[in-house]
Motif scaffolding. Sequence first.
Motif, PDB file in Angstrom:
ATOM      1  N   PRO A   1       0.815  -1.223   0.000  1.00 36.71           N
ATOM      2  CA  PRO A   1       0.000   0.000   0.000  1.00 36.71           C
ATOM      3  C   PRO A   1       0.847   1.272   0.000  1.00 36.71           C
ATOM      4  CG  PRO A   1      -0.919  -1.576   1.518  1.00 36.71           C
ATOM      5  CD  PRO A   1       0.380  -2.137   1.052  1.00 36.71           C
ATOM      6  N   SER A   2       1.946   1.317   0.768  1.00 36.95           N
ATOM      7  CA  SER A   2       2.773   2.519   0.755  1.00 36.95           C
ATOM      8  C   SER A   2       3.569   2.621  -0.547  1.00 36.95           C
ATOM      9  CB  SER A   2       3.703   2.574   1.960  1.00 36.95           C
ATOM     10  OG  SER A   2       4.226   1.347   2.290  1.00 36.95           O
ATOM     11  N   ARG A   3       3.963   1.545  -1.131  1.00 40.49           N
ATOM     12  CA  ARG A   3       4.659   1.605  -2.421  1.00 40.49           C
ATOM     13  C   ARG A   3       3.711   2.072  -3.520  1.00 40.49           C
ATOM     14  NH1 ARG A   3       6.159  -3.991  -2.980  1.00 40.49           N
ATOM     15  NH2 ARG A   3       6.303  -3.491  -5.172  1.00 40.49           N
ATOM     16  N   ARG A   4       2.457   1.649  -3.433  1.00 37.28           N
ATOM     17  CA  ARG A   4       1.474   2.059  -4.428  1.00 37.28           C
ATOM     18  C   ARG A   4       1.207   3.564  -4.310  1.00 37.28           C
ATOM     19  NH1 ARG A   4      -3.692  -1.228  -4.028  1.00 37.28           N
ATOM     20  NH2 ARG A   4      -3.915   0.031  -2.160  1.00 37.28           N
ATOM     21  N   ALA A   5       1.257   4.098  -3.062  1.00 36.85           N
ATOM     22  CA  ALA A   5       1.056   5.534  -2.882  1.00 36.85           C
ATOM     23  C   ALA A   5       2.176   6.325  -3.554  1.00 36.85           C
ATOM     24  CB  ALA A   5       0.984   5.864  -1.396  1.00 36.85           C
ATOM     25  N   TRP A   6       3.364   5.748  -3.644  1.00 44.39           N
ATOM     26  CA  TRP A   6       4.479   6.409  -4.327  1.00 44.39           C
ATOM     27  C   TRP A   6       4.469   6.153  -5.831  1.00 44.39           C
ATOM     28  CZ3 TRP A   6       7.485  10.060  -2.416  1.00 44.39           C
ATOM     29  CH2 TRP A   6       7.590  10.192  -1.031  1.00 44.39           C
ATOM     30  N   GLY A   7       3.561   5.317  -6.286  1.00 44.66           N
ATOM     31  CA  GLY A   7       3.457   5.073  -7.726  1.00 44.66           C
ATOM     32  C   GLY A   7       3.957   3.718  -8.165  1.00 44.66           C
ATOM     33  N   ALA A   8       4.510   2.937  -7.276  1.00 47.90           N
ATOM     34  CA  ALA A   8       4.969   1.594  -7.653  1.00 47.90           C
ATOM     35  C   ALA A   8       3.783   0.645  -7.538  1.00 47.90           C
ATOM     36  CB  ALA A   8       6.099   1.143  -6.739  1.00 47.90           C
ATOM     37  N   ARG A   9       3.426   0.038  -8.646  1.00 47.08           N
ATOM     38  CA  ARG A   9       2.267  -0.850  -8.662  1.00 47.08           C
ATOM     39  C   ARG A   9       2.708  -2.227  -9.133  1.00 47.08           C
ATOM     40  NH1 ARG A   9       0.756   4.049 -10.438  1.00 47.08           N
ATOM     41  NH2 ARG A   9      -1.058   5.012  -9.453  1.00 47.08           N
ATOM     42  N   ASN A  10       1.961  -3.210  -8.712  1.00 52.52           N
ATOM     43  CA  ASN A  10       2.223  -4.532  -9.275  1.00 52.52           C
ATOM     44  C   ASN A  10       1.499  -4.632 -10.611  1.00 52.52           C
ATOM     45  OD1 ASN A  10      -0.466  -5.060  -8.678  1.00 52.52           O
ATOM     46  ND2 ASN A  10       0.002  -6.373  -6.917  1.00 52.52           N
ATOM     47  N   MET A  11       1.765  -5.675 -11.348  1.00 55.16           N
ATOM     48  CA  MET A  11       1.257  -5.772 -12.712  1.00 55.16           C
ATOM     49  C   MET A  11      -0.265  -5.872 -12.742  1.00 55.16           C
ATOM     50  SD  MET A  11       2.015  -5.522 -15.788  1.00 55.16           S
ATOM     51  CE  MET A  11       3.776  -5.596 -15.816  1.00 55.16           C
TER      52      MET A  11
ATOM     53  N   ILE B   1       0.587  17.354  -1.318  1.00 51.80           N
ATOM     54  CA  ILE B   1       0.776  16.639  -0.053  1.00 51.80           C
ATOM     55  C   ILE B   1      -0.405  15.693   0.132  1.00 51.80           C
ATOM     56  CG2 ILE B   1       0.914  16.873   2.432  1.00 51.80           C
ATOM     57  CD1 ILE B   1       2.165  19.621   1.979  1.00 51.80           C
ATOM     58  N   SER B   2      -0.092  14.476   0.403  1.00 50.74           N
ATOM     59  CA  SER B   2      -1.144  13.495   0.676  1.00 50.74           C
ATOM     60  C   SER B   2      -0.621  12.529   1.732  1.00 50.74           C
ATOM     61  CB  SER B   2      -1.550  12.741  -0.592  1.00 50.74           C
ATOM     62  OG  SER B   2      -0.455  11.983  -1.052  1.00 50.74           O
ATOM     63  N   THR B   3      -1.553  11.969   2.443  1.00 51.34           N
ATOM     64  CA  THR B   3      -1.139  10.985   3.453  1.00 51.34           C
ATOM     65  C   THR B   3      -0.954   9.630   2.782  1.00 51.34           C
ATOM     66  OG1 THR B   3      -3.419  10.449   3.968  1.00 51.34           O
ATOM     67  CG2 THR B   3      -2.365  12.164   5.292  1.00 51.34           C
ATOM     68  N   MET B   4       0.016   8.906   3.280  1.00 46.54           N
ATOM     69  CA  MET B   4       0.285   7.579   2.726  1.00 46.54           C
ATOM     70  C   MET B   4       0.057   6.534   3.805  1.00 46.54           C
ATOM     71  SD  MET B   4       3.607   7.968   0.310  1.00 46.54           S
ATOM     72  CE  MET B   4       4.654   8.093   1.698  1.00 46.54           C
ATOM     73  N   GLU B   5      -0.414   5.443   3.331  1.00 43.90           N
ATOM     74  CA  GLU B   5      -0.631   4.328   4.249  1.00 43.90           C
ATOM     75  C   GLU B   5       0.719   3.692   4.553  1.00 43.90           C
ATOM     76  OE1 GLU B   5      -3.191   0.180   4.407  1.00 43.90           O
ATOM     77  OE2 GLU B   5      -3.530   1.607   2.802  1.00 43.90           O
ATOM     78  N   GLY B   6       0.944   3.426   5.831  1.00 42.56           N
ATOM     79  CA  GLY B   6       2.207   2.814   6.222  1.00 42.56           C
ATOM     80  C   GLY B   6       2.214   1.307   5.947  1.00 42.56           C
ATOM     81  N   PRO B   7       3.366   0.687   6.055  1.00 43.20           N
ATOM     82  CA  PRO B   7       3.429  -0.760   5.841  1.00 43.20           C
ATOM     83  C   PRO B   7       2.694  -1.510   6.950  1.00 43.20           C
ATOM     84  CG  PRO B   7       5.542   0.066   6.575  1.00 43.20           C
ATOM     85  CD  PRO B   7       4.659   1.245   6.369  1.00 43.20           C
TER      86      PRO B   7
END
Length: 193
Positions: A57-67, A127-133
């Motif tokens: 979830p936190s990686r997706r908030a930064w733009g890294a998505r799985n396929m 600015i947006s909040t990101m979900e932590g791991p």
Amino acid sequence: MMLRLNIRHQLPQTAQRSTPNRLESAAVVPARLHGNFQQPTTSRGFTQPVTEIGNYPSRRAWGARNMTDFTREYGQKGFADLQEATSRHTQDAWRRATGGGKPGGDIAQQIYQEMFAKYTAVPVAGISTMEGPRFYVTPSELVGDSEQGHLTTEVETTPFPAYSYTPGGAETYMENEGFIRRWVTMDKYDIYA
């Protein structure tokens, strides 16, 4: 002349041979111990604790998505963009086809205005909040079985001592059989015979 009867005899003689009773050895038999021992065994042990970190979830908030997410998101966006572009191009084509020859219908000027109207200044940073791991922990567990050992003992005893006994005996036998001898002499007895 007179005949004399000489008699010599010996009585039978018996004899006796005896052997006494004999106890040659006597001993107490020690008790014997029989046992069966089984070692206790165990296959018990602890499993390793497992820690899983769900950082997607936190990686997706930064733009890294799985396929899977990437294809779903951009596939839907692609279909929506395709429909929107097809509709817009069709409307533009009809508008230009029907109004291109009228006054003020400069096609190049219209395209130029549309191109720059589209690209207005868009704020780049936000600015947006990101979900932590998320952490998932599987604690260690005690697994396996134990088998108790056992010990059995049995004492074997004998109620009588061990001995070696030779019974005695008596034997009677004839030592001399005895005899009676008779002979005849003339006029006197034979005292030496």
